[in-house]
Design a protein around this motif. Structure first.
Motif, PDB file in Angstrom:
ATOM      1  N   LEU A 163       0.831  -1.208   0.000  1.00 17.27           N
ATOM      2  CA  LEU A 163       0.000   0.000   0.000  1.00 17.27           C
ATOM      3  C   LEU A 163       0.866   1.259   0.000  1.00 17.27           C
ATOM      4  O   LEU A 163       0.616   2.193  -0.766  1.00 17.27           O
ATOM      5  CB  LEU A 163      -0.923   0.003   1.225  1.00 17.27           C
ATOM      6  CG  LEU A 163      -2.073  -0.994   1.220  1.00 17.27           C
ATOM      7  CD1 LEU A 163      -2.675  -1.127   2.611  1.00 17.27           C
ATOM      8  CD2 LEU A 163      -3.133  -0.579   0.222  1.00 17.27           C
ATOM      9  N   GLU A 164       1.886   1.265   0.850  1.00 16.48           N
ATOM     10  CA  GLU A 164       2.805   2.423   0.918  1.00 16.48           C
ATOM     11  C   GLU A 164       3.449   2.669  -0.441  1.00 16.48           C
ATOM     12  O   GLU A 164       3.493   3.798  -0.921  1.00 16.48           O
ATOM     13  CB  GLU A 164       3.908   2.172   1.962  1.00 16.48           C
ATOM     14  CG  GLU A 164       3.450   2.176   3.378  1.00 16.48           C
ATOM     15  CD  GLU A 164       3.489   3.543   4.027  1.00 16.48           C
ATOM     16  OE1 GLU A 164       3.743   4.554   3.342  1.00 16.48           O
ATOM     17  OE2 GLU A 164       3.234   3.585   5.236  1.00 16.48           O
ATOM     18  N   ALA A 165       3.973   1.611  -1.048  1.00 18.34           N
ATOM     19  CA  ALA A 165       4.682   1.747  -2.330  1.00 18.34           C
ATOM     20  C   ALA A 165       3.753   2.236  -3.428  1.00 18.34           C
ATOM     21  O   ALA A 165       4.123   3.104  -4.228  1.00 18.34           O
ATOM     22  CB  ALA A 165       5.314   0.417  -2.714  1.00 18.34           C
ATOM     23  N   ALA A 166       2.544   1.699  -3.486  1.00 26.64           N
ATOM     24  CA  ALA A 166       1.609   2.082  -4.552  1.00 26.64           C
ATOM     25  C   ALA A 166       1.123   3.512  -4.389  1.00 26.64           C
ATOM     26  O   ALA A 166       0.913   4.210  -5.382  1.00 26.64           O
ATOM     27  CB  ALA A 166       0.428   1.114  -4.569  1.00 26.64           C
ATOM     28  N   LEU A 167       0.946   3.967  -3.159  1.00 26.74           N
ATOM     29  CA  LEU A 167       0.456   5.327  -2.933  1.00 26.74           C
ATOM     30  C   LEU A 167       1.552   6.380  -3.008  1.00 26.74           C
ATOM     31  O   LEU A 167       1.247   7.576  -3.049  1.00 26.74           O
ATOM     32  CB  LEU A 167      -0.250   5.413  -1.577  1.00 26.74           C
ATOM     33  CG  LEU A 167      -1.618   4.743  -1.515  1.00 26.74           C
ATOM     34  CD1 LEU A 167      -2.121   4.691  -0.080  1.00 26.74           C
ATOM     35  CD2 LEU A 167      -2.606   5.470  -2.406  1.00 26.74           C
ATOM     36  N   ALA A 168       2.813   5.954  -3.038  1.00 28.20           N
ATOM     37  CA  ALA A 168       3.927   6.914  -3.065  1.00 28.20           C
ATOM     38  C   ALA A 168       3.862   7.834  -4.283  1.00 28.20           C
ATOM     39  O   ALA A 168       4.241   8.994  -4.202  1.00 28.20           O
ATOM     40  CB  ALA A 168       5.259   6.170  -3.035  1.00 28.20           C
ATOM     41  N   GLY A 169       3.359   7.345  -5.392  1.00 26.40           N
ATOM     42  CA  GLY A 169       3.295   8.147  -6.611  1.00 26.40           C
ATOM     43  C   GLY A 169       2.040   8.986  -6.733  1.00 26.40           C
ATOM     44  O   GLY A 169       1.833   9.631  -7.764  1.00 26.40           O
ATOM     45  N   HIS A 170       1.188   9.003  -5.751  1.00 26.26           N
ATOM     46  CA  HIS A 170      -0.075   9.737  -5.817  1.00 26.26           C
ATOM     47  C   HIS A 170      -0.114  10.811  -4.739  1.00 26.26           C
ATOM     48  O   HIS A 170       0.399  10.627  -3.643  1.00 26.26           O
ATOM     49  CB  HIS A 170      -1.261   8.780  -5.642  1.00 26.26           C
ATOM     50  CG  HIS A 170      -1.336   7.748  -6.710  1.00 26.26           C
ATOM     51  ND1 HIS A 170      -1.905   7.980  -7.940  1.00 26.26           N
ATOM     52  CD2 HIS A 170      -0.880   6.473  -6.745  1.00 26.26           C
ATOM     53  CE1 HIS A 170      -1.807   6.893  -8.678  1.00 26.26           C
ATOM     54  NE2 HIS A 170      -1.185   5.966  -7.981  1.00 26.26           N
ATOM     55  N   ASP A 171      -0.754  11.929  -5.071  1.00 26.94           N
ATOM     56  CA  ASP A 171      -0.862  13.038  -4.129  1.00 26.94           C
ATOM     57  C   ASP A 171      -1.999  12.752  -3.151  1.00 26.94           C
ATOM     58  O   ASP A 171      -3.174  12.852  -3.500  1.00 26.94           O
ATOM     59  CB  ASP A 171      -1.126  14.345  -4.877  1.00 26.94           C
ATOM     60  CG  ASP A 171      -1.256  15.522  -3.927  1.00 26.94           C
ATOM     61  OD1 ASP A 171      -0.667  15.464  -2.824  1.00 26.94           O
ATOM     62  OD2 ASP A 171      -1.954  16.488  -4.284  1.00 26.94           O
ATOM     63  N   THR A 172      -1.634  12.379  -1.935  1.00 25.66           N
ATOM     64  CA  THR A 172      -2.641  12.102  -0.902  1.00 25.66           C
ATOM     65  C   THR A 172      -2.576  13.136   0.222  1.00 25.66           C
ATOM     66  O   THR A 172      -3.266  12.997   1.216  1.00 25.66           O
ATOM     67  CB  THR A 172      -2.439  10.690  -0.311  1.00 25.66           C
ATOM     68  OG1 THR A 172      -1.108  10.593   0.211  1.00 25.66           O
ATOM     69  CG2 THR A 172      -2.657   9.621  -1.366  1.00 25.66           C
ATOM     70  N   GLY A 173      -1.761  14.164   0.035  1.00 23.79           N
ATOM     71  CA  GLY A 173      -1.596  15.184   1.064  1.00 23.79           C
ATOM     72  C   GLY A 173      -2.829  16.040   1.273  1.00 23.79           C
ATOM     73  O   GLY A 173      -2.991  16.662   2.318  1.00 23.79           O
ATOM     74  N   ALA A 174      -3.716  16.077   0.281  1.00 21.47           N
ATOM     75  CA  ALA A 174      -4.917  16.905   0.392  1.00 21.47           C
ATOM     76  C   ALA A 174      -6.065  16.175   1.080  1.00 21.47           C
ATOM     77  O   ALA A 174      -7.183  16.699   1.132  1.00 21.47           O
ATOM     78  CB  ALA A 174      -5.356  17.349  -0.998  1.00 21.47           C
ATOM     79  N   ALA A 175      -5.801  14.998   1.603  1.00 20.07           N
ATOM     80  CA  ALA A 175      -6.869  14.215   2.242  1.00 20.07           C
ATOM     81  C   ALA A 175      -7.322  14.891   3.532  1.00 20.07           C
ATOM     82  O   ALA A 175      -6.519  15.308   4.350  1.00 20.07           O
ATOM     83  CB  ALA A 175      -6.384  12.802   2.530  1.00 20.07           C
ATOM     84  N   GLU A 176      -8.640  14.992   3.676  1.00 21.61           N
ATOM     85  CA  GLU A 176      -9.240  15.524   4.906  1.00 21.61           C
ATOM     86  C   GLU A 176      -9.760  14.311   5.683  1.00 21.61           C
ATOM     87  O   GLU A 176     -10.553  13.526   5.156  1.00 21.61           O
ATOM     88  CB  GLU A 176     -10.399  16.456   4.539  1.00 21.61           C
ATOM     89  CG  GLU A 176     -11.233  16.881   5.702  1.00 21.61           C
ATOM     90  CD  GLU A 176     -12.558  17.510   5.264  1.00 21.61           C
ATOM     91  OE1 GLU A 176     -13.386  17.729   6.159  1.00 21.61           O
ATOM     92  OE2 GLU A 176     -12.761  17.760   4.070  1.00 21.61           O
TER      93      GLU A 176
END
Length: 151
Positions: free
Chosen positions: A24-37
């Motif tokens: 999960l960590e590796a797959a999400l590394a390339g996606h912008d998830t910083g805007a998650a509320e």
């Protein structure tokens, strides 16, 4: 949300619940998830498990199980993470992945994470079934016929 989309989401949530944290960590590394509320930060609780006598009979309380859940919003998409056990980081990553999968980056994440993990999970299930089948013991019962020739 249409029925086909809900079925697809149910399938990827089933795969995500069994994904290792590192995948999960590796797959999400390339996606912008910083805007998650965060609507619900990861929290652990208990649920009551129910069973049925004979599989179809009267309900009974089987016991309790530990679950961890998390919910986030990314734009208009709400991602959920819900899994058995005490795994706050995995629940958080699962919620983020669910939200990304519903958005425009969904097909890319599906190809990078869901498809390979689903194939690995199916292969592991097949291997377990094969190993269990190899230990099957066949029992034969011989009965003695009764009649004029028996003594």
């Amino acid at each position: 949300m249409g029925a086909a989309v809900m079925r697809a989401r149910a399938e990827w949530l089933k795969v995500l619940a069994r994904c290792p944290e590192a995948a999960l960590e590796a797959a999400l590394a390339g996606h912008d998830t910083g805007a998650a509320e965060w609507l619900r930060r990861p929290e652990t609780g208990m649920v009551m498990l129910e069973g049925r006598a004979g599989g179809t009979g009267q309900r009974f309380s089987l016991g309790q199980a530990t679950v961890t859940r998390a919910t986030c919003r990314m734009g208009a998409d709400v991602g959920v993470g819900y899994l058995m056990g005490h795994f706050p980081r995995r629940a958080e990553l699962m919620a983020l992945a669910d939200a990304v999968l519903q958005g425009p980056d969904g097909p890319a994440l599906h190809a990078a994470l869901i498809a390979p993990q689903e194939a690995a999970q199916v292969a592991a299930r097949t291997d377990r079934a094969r190993a269990a089948a190899a230990t099957t013991v066949e029992f034969f019962t011989m009965s003695r016929e009764t009649g004029p020739r028996s003594s």
